[in-house]
Every structure is written in C-alpha cells, then in structure tokens.
Design an enzyme around this catalytic site. Structure first.
Site, PDB file in Angstrom:
ATOM      1  N   THR A   3       0.744  -1.219   0.074  1.00 32.56           N
ATOM      2  CA  THR A   3       0.039   0.089   0.029  1.00 32.56           C
ATOM      3  C   THR A   3       0.895   1.317   0.062  1.00 32.56           C
ATOM      4  O   THR A   3       0.439   2.396   0.085  1.00 32.56           O
ATOM      5  CB  THR A   3      -1.002   0.050   1.269  1.00 32.56           C
ATOM      6  OG1 THR A   3      -0.269  -0.159   2.421  1.00 32.56           O
ATOM      7  CG2 THR A   3      -2.023  -1.300   1.256  1.00 32.56           C
ATOM      8  N   ARG A  53      -2.604  -2.791   5.733  1.00 31.98           N
ATOM      9  CA  ARG A  53      -3.466  -2.623   6.917  1.00 31.98           C
ATOM     10  C   ARG A  53      -4.422  -1.293   6.244  1.00 31.98           C
ATOM     11  O   ARG A  53      -5.509  -1.217   6.874  1.00 31.98           O
ATOM     12  CB  ARG A  53      -2.906  -2.444   8.004  1.00 31.98           C
ATOM     13  CG  ARG A  53      -2.363  -3.402   8.599  1.00 31.98           C
ATOM     14  CD  ARG A  53      -1.201  -2.798  10.103  1.00 31.98           C
ATOM     15  NE  ARG A  53      -0.348  -2.113   9.747  1.00 31.98           N
ATOM     16  CZ  ARG A  53       0.415  -1.479  10.559  1.00 31.98           C
ATOM     17  NH1 ARG A  53       0.333  -1.907  11.920  1.00 31.98           N
ATOM     18  NH2 ARG A  53       1.446  -0.622  10.231  1.00 31.98           N
ATOM     19  N   TYR A  85      16.500  -4.209  13.696  1.00 32.21           N
ATOM     20  CA  TYR A  85      15.832  -4.145  12.410  1.00 32.21           C
ATOM     21  C   TYR A  85      17.149  -5.049  11.507  1.00 32.21           C
ATOM     22  O   TYR A  85      16.832  -5.815  10.790  1.00 32.21           O
ATOM     23  CB  TYR A  85      15.989  -2.766  12.021  1.00 32.21           C
ATOM     24  CG  TYR A  85      15.845  -2.695  10.543  1.00 32.21           C
ATOM     25  CD1 TYR A  85      14.641  -2.815   9.940  1.00 32.21           C
ATOM     26  CD2 TYR A  85      16.721  -2.201   9.484  1.00 32.21           C
ATOM     27  CE1 TYR A  85      14.263  -2.995   8.422  1.00 32.21           C
ATOM     28  CE2 TYR A  85      16.441  -2.017   8.155  1.00 32.21           C
ATOM     29  CZ  TYR A  85      15.112  -2.488   7.705  1.00 32.21           C
ATOM     30  OH  TYR A  85      14.980  -2.360   6.096  1.00 32.21           O
TER      31      TYR A  85
END
Length: 266
Positions: free
Chosen positions: A15, A38, A157
């Site tokens: 997205t 989401r 990360y």
C-alpha cells in the site's frame, strides 16, 4: 510486457513505498496482483490505478503481525485465483532508529522481530503447500543492506533482516526439489514519495557519497529485479541474496573519503 502473464502474485506491504513499485511493475507485466496491507483506502486506490492502466489487481487486508490475517490472505488468494505463483515478502516495520544494543527494549526488539522476520517466515510457511500443489513458485524476500555489516544503531532491524537472509537460503535448499525458488533482494537507500520528506538531507548526502552511481534508489529499481525473479527467466536462480544499492556495499570503506580528497590513496 507479458513476462508474468498468467501468474498470480501476492506483494505484502504494497500500500506504499517499495511494495507499490513492485506491484505496479508486476501488473504491467501481466500478473494478477494482490495488493495487501492494513490501509484499505490506500490499497484500493492502488488497485484502481493499476486497473485504470489496464492491469489486474485486487486488495486484501493484511497485518503481518497477525498470523490469522497472513494465512487468510494466502488461502483466500489461492481459492479465488486457483493458485499462488509468486509471494513477495515485503511488509516490515522499518525500525531504522531502534537504537544500540543497550538502548533497545525487549518490547521493541520483539515487535521488530515479529514484523520483519516472523512475518516473513509465517507467510512463507503458509504459501508452501499451495506452491507444492501447483508444481512450484517463486518466493522473493525483501531484505536490507542494514544486514550487511555492523552499524551504530538499528540493531533489532538489522538482526531481523539478517535472519531473512538465512531464511532465504534455508527455504531455497529445502524446497528447491519442489520447484520452489527463494531469493532475497536487499535494497540500499530507497527514496519513496512517503519517506522523501522524512529522510534528512545530511543522511542523503552521506549515502550519495558512498553510492557508486549518481542518484538514490527508487521503488522501481527493486521492482525490476523482482519481476525477473518472479518470471520464468530466473528458473535457474535460487538461494541468492542480491543487493540493489547502487554499489553502496561493493567497495572499501575509504572510497568516499579519498574521492573527496581527489586522491586514489594516501
């Protein structure tokens, strides 16, 4: 523009950012693309844009930290389109400022590992039976140049993405005989419409000093390699970890400093 004609491809986290670049190029090459994330409104806008350009796309909700939605995404895609040919594990929580070893809380560590490593693992686990049933497929994991070497921060990360490197190789080894290929693409600094205003110029300058070409990366740079890895052109390519970073990690650490001095060596 038919390198992916007839293929069904899921691009997680599509997205925004890199995921949009990958999904858009997939659609241009003829794939049926499942946009997921989401944010339904943003996802549907991307679907509408792809369809308006003559491509095929649909939206499906996904929260990569919610295993139920991960499994539902893959199972629904297989049921709707009859198969899953390509899975791009792109969704991640980019915790680039998660800190040093002594600064990262266990909650932060767990959240980043869950999103960036466990999410990739579980999506892979869920798609394997469908690909085995179909006689093969291509799994493309989106890693990070942060996993290449130690740095001053971003420990959670970097460790999560290092795990993605290993997961890629293990998946390739264990399922290659099922004609399932797995490769990892590691982006360098990718400037997207969403992050451009939030990346400090000083950071851009540091990266550009060390990138060997004269620009930053863009989502399409990652997308072009993903198209190749998703296509039958790469049928003999698996277990590979590929950097798309403008040469950032291909040289000695002193190159930028010596270039600034207009010198080749001391």
């Amino acid at each position: 523009m038919d390198r992916l004609q007839g293929k069904v491809a899921i691009v997680t986290g599509s997205t925004s950012g890199i995921g949009v670049g990958i999904a858009t190029l997939f659609a241009k090459e003829g794939a049926q693309v499942v946009i997921c994330g989401r944010r339904q409104e943003k996802g549907q806008a991307i679907v509408d844009r792809i369809v308006a350009d003559g491509g095929k796309a649909s939206y499906h909700f996904l929260d990569v930290t919610d295993t139920d939605t991960v499994k539902k995404l893959i199972d629904d895609t297989a049921e709707t389109y009859g198969k899953v040919d390509v899975l791009v594990n792109n969704a991640a929580n980019v915790g680039l400022k998660d800190g040093r070893v002594d600064e990262v809380s266990l909650d932060m560590w767990d959240a980043i590992i869950e999103s960036d490593l466990t999410g990739t693992f579980y999506a892979t686990q869920c798609v394997l039976p469908h690909m085995q049933k179909n006689g093969g497929g291509s799994i493309i994991n989106i890693g990070s140049s942060a996993s290449v070497a130690g740095d001053l921060g971003s420990v959670a990360y970097a460790c999560a993405k290092a795990g993605v490197n290993s997961l890629t190789e293990y998946t390739a080894v264990q399922y290659g005989r099922d004609n399932i290929r797995c490769n990892c693409v590691r982006p360098g600094l990718i400037v997207t419409p969403e992050n451009d205003a939030h990346v400090p110029q000083v950071l851009k300058d540091i990266f550009l000093d060390n990138i060997l070409v004269n620009r930053y990366g863009c989502p399409e740079d990652i997308g072009h390699l993903c198209v190749y890895l998703a296509s039958d052109e790469s049928a003999y390519v698996t277990g590979q970890i590929m950097d798309v970073d403008g040469g950032l990690n291909s040289h000695t650490t002193t190159v930028a400093a010596f270039r600034a001095l207009n010198s080749r060596t001391w």
